[in-house]
Design a protein around this motif. Structure first.
Motif, mmCIF file in Angstrom:
data_model
loop_
_atom_site.group_PDB
_atom_site.id
_atom_site.type_symbol
_atom_site.label_atom_id
_atom_site.label_comp_id
_atom_site.label_asym_id
_atom_site.label_seq_id
_atom_site.Cartn_x
_atom_site.Cartn_y
_atom_site.Cartn_z
ATOM 1 N N ARG A 144 -7.378 50.474 -1.008
ATOM 2 C CA ARG A 144 -6.450 51.582 -1.236
ATOM 3 C C ARG A 144 -6.811 52.658 -0.215
ATOM 4 O O ARG A 144 -7.926 53.164 -0.213
ATOM 5 N N ALA A 145 -5.882 52.979 0.639
ATOM 6 C CA ALA A 145 -6.116 53.987 1.682
ATOM 7 C C ALA A 145 -5.337 55.253 1.345
ATOM 8 O O ALA A 145 -4.158 55.190 0.992
ATOM 9 N N MET A 146 -6.009 56.382 1.464
ATOM 10 C CA MET A 146 -5.338 57.664 1.245
ATOM 11 C C MET A 146 -4.623 58.069 2.533
ATOM 12 O O MET A 146 -5.253 58.368 3.546
ATOM 13 N N LEU A 147 -3.311 58.049 2.508
ATOM 14 C CA LEU A 147 -2.493 58.413 3.663
ATOM 15 C C LEU A 147 -1.544 59.530 3.261
ATOM 16 O O LEU A 147 -0.745 59.363 2.332
ATOM 17 N N HIS A 148 -1.676 60.643 3.958
ATOM 18 C CA HIS A 148 -0.822 61.791 3.674
ATOM 19 C C HIS A 148 -0.918 62.200 2.201
ATOM 20 O O HIS A 148 0.086 62.573 1.575
ATOM 21 N N GLY A 149 -2.135 62.088 1.672
ATOM 22 C CA GLY A 149 -2.377 62.523 0.303
ATOM 23 C C GLY A 149 -1.963 61.548 -0.769
ATOM 24 O O GLY A 149 -2.062 61.871 -1.964
ATOM 25 N N ARG A 150 -1.547 60.356 -0.366
ATOM 26 C CA ARG A 150 -1.099 59.357 -1.349
ATOM 27 C C ARG A 150 -1.818 58.033 -1.108
ATOM 28 O O ARG A 150 -2.042 57.647 0.050
ATOM 29 N N PRO A 151 -2.193 57.316 -2.195
ATOM 30 C CA PRO A 151 -2.835 56.007 -2.011
ATOM 31 C C PRO A 151 -1.828 54.954 -1.560
ATOM 32 O O PRO A 151 -0.727 54.867 -2.105
ATOM 33 N N GLN A 152 -2.219 54.194 -0.535
ATOM 34 C CA GLN A 152 -1.371 53.130 -0.023
ATOM 35 C C GLN A 152 -2.193 51.850 0.075
ATOM 36 O O GLN A 152 -3.376 51.886 0.402
ATOM 37 N N ALA A 153 -1.565 50.719 -0.196
ATOM 38 C CA ALA A 153 -2.237 49.441 -0.012
ATOM 39 C C ALA A 153 -2.393 49.170 1.477
ATOM 40 O O ALA A 153 -1.497 49.440 2.279
ATOM 41 N N HIS A 154 -3.539 48.617 1.854
ATOM 42 C CA HIS A 154 -3.879 48.488 3.269
ATOM 43 C C HIS A 154 -4.889 47.356 3.420
ATOM 44 O O HIS A 154 -5.555 46.962 2.452
ATOM 45 N N MET A 155 -5.003 46.786 4.611
ATOM 46 C CA MET A 155 -6.017 45.774 4.886
ATOM 47 C C MET A 155 -6.821 46.177 6.113
ATOM 48 O O MET A 155 -6.260 46.660 7.100
ATOM 49 N N VAL A 156 -8.139 45.961 6.063
ATOM 50 C CA VAL A 156 -9.028 46.211 7.188
ATOM 51 C C VAL A 156 -9.942 45.004 7.346
ATOM 52 O O VAL A 156 -9.951 44.084 6.522
#
Length: 228
Positions: A144-156
């Motif tokens: 879960r990545a915080m992007l622009h103040g909101r959690p977004q699903a992401h892969m690293v």
């Protein structure tokens, strides 16, 4: 980010990890067979059927792998992270492929010049394997990545110098490779490679997936045909 990730993360909260993993991905026994053989000639032959720009990018990747094969793991991480972050622009699968979910090979990503977070992570993962990084040191990680103040699903992509040590993170959102402790914006959900599945990025294995994931199986077939 694709809507499927939001659904996945919501389901993960209520499902046992083994069931969720089984529905999401397959760590096939073919994985270790795949990553043991990097065939640059096959890769370049596959690229020769594509555009001149793609052929140039493919030759650059082969040279990068040759260069990285003689260097330390730390140097390899920087080379690979920079290469794909600089040669792929972020686009959703819908924008690139016209479908909601597609896992591209490194060659396909270079041909398009586009990819989403999975495509960055997959390209870096298999390129580092081709350079000789041991597979147990690498894991694809859903976060879960915080992007622009909101959690977004992401892969690293995570790299472990030590099995129980702190991983380094390769990410298309951040230019440089950083230790996980320097990425408070990322909260790991689960991680995997062809050897297994783990809850978060810990050292305790959570089990093996129970069902096959079409995207992973198809990706492996295309990778093998392209020299990986």
């Amino acid at each position: 980010m694709p809507r499927r990730f939001s659904k996945i993360l919501a389901l993960m909260g209520g499902w046992p990890l083994r069931r969720a993993a089984g529905a999401l991905l397959c760590v096939l026994l073919l994985g270790p067979l795949l990553v043991s053989a990097w065939e640059p000639e096959t890769f370049l032959d596959a690229a020769a059927k594509l555009s001149p720009r793609t052929q140039q990018r493919a030759r650059a990747l082969v040279q990068l792998i040759e260069k990285g094969s003689a260097q330390s793991d730390e140097a390899r991480l920087t080379l690979v992270n920079n290469y794909f972050n600089q040669n792929i622009e972020f686009y959703t699968d819908q924008e690139t492929w016209g479908v909601e979910d597609y896992w591209a090979t490194p060659l396909e990503s270079l041909e398009q010049g586009r990819g989403d977070c999975e495509d960055y992570a997959i390209a870096k993962y298999f390129t580092l394997l081709a350079m000789g990084v041991p597979e147990p040191r690498l894991r694809l990680v859903y976060v879960r990545a915080m992007l622009h103040g909101r959690p977004q699903a992401h892969m690293v992509l995570a790299y472990y110098a030590q099995v129980q040590g702190e991983p380094l993170v390769l990410d298309n959102l951040v230019a440089d490779v950083r230790a996980a402790s320097q990425r408070p914006d990322l909260a790991p959900v689960f991680s995997f490679n062809s050897e297994g599945l783990w809850h978060g990025v810990g050292a305790t294995r959570a089990g093996n997936p129970l069902q096959r994931l079409t995207q992973w199986r198809d990706l492996i077939g295309r990778l093998r045909a392209q020299g990986f």
